[in-house]
Design a protein around this motif. Sequence first.
Motif: not given
Length: 281
Positions: A9-15, A221-226
């Motif tokens: 899920r996109w929501e889980a990728l950052a973690e 979604r992969l790199l928050p705040d990029n």
Amino acid sequence: MDATNPLPRWEALAELDDDALPLLGVALLIARDEYPDLEPRRYALQVQGHASHIRGAIDRESHPALKMRAINQYLFEEVGYAGDHDEYYDPRNSYINQVFERRLGNPISLALVQMAVAREVGLPLDGVSFPGHFLVRLPVDDGLLVMDPFNRGRPLDVDELRQRARTHMGGEMPDDDALSQILYPASNRAILVRVLRNLHGVYSECGDWERATRSADRVLRLLPDNPEALRDRGLGYLELGHLAGAREDLHRYLLRQPRADDASQVRLRLIEAGARTARLH
């Protein structure tokens, strides 16, 4: 990616830690934005099928370079994967399902196929975020076998690698240390971000702001705040008339990159977004 596992899920990728990011799974997740009916199991099974077909030939070879040559011969000569030299910027070249279906792709998408099959048979093939075209690398003896997936997996010697890098380094020829750094394996996250940046570039170039903005959003979604993705999504929101989102993203970009080369231009766009909001009221 296991054929029985659903897409992440996109929501889980950052973690997720980088090693936990399923490279093929997220590549298919990117493709599902454009092709919502795609069946991920179909492509996982295709990788497994390629690996099963070639495994016997691989097992007969003792040296990693010869194993890799057998993989390349199968993928690029027998199956027919090829670089799309005629329509390089066709967005289908960045969607991994289309690469499997059409047997055409750009350097990074063909590398994803090459890496998936090689890893399925136990070869530690890595991607390289080389300047210009994406490459792949395989440890061999005390060195590296570096290959160009866009040109049928052709091996590249040190001199050609230096010349290729030189054209993207202001004409400066990289020394051994610089070349070694350039050839460092790309992380899963970096590879997926590069796929999305390619898509953003293609879509923004043709003014498809909905898809361009979506691509920038997926980077976040992969790199928050990029910072670059914040800027790109903010400018996309501005083009789409989503002014509140544009103001928020562009403001965050300037906070993180106040001295960026394009900071003055972004400030002007931010002022424009504020003025348009005021007119709406």
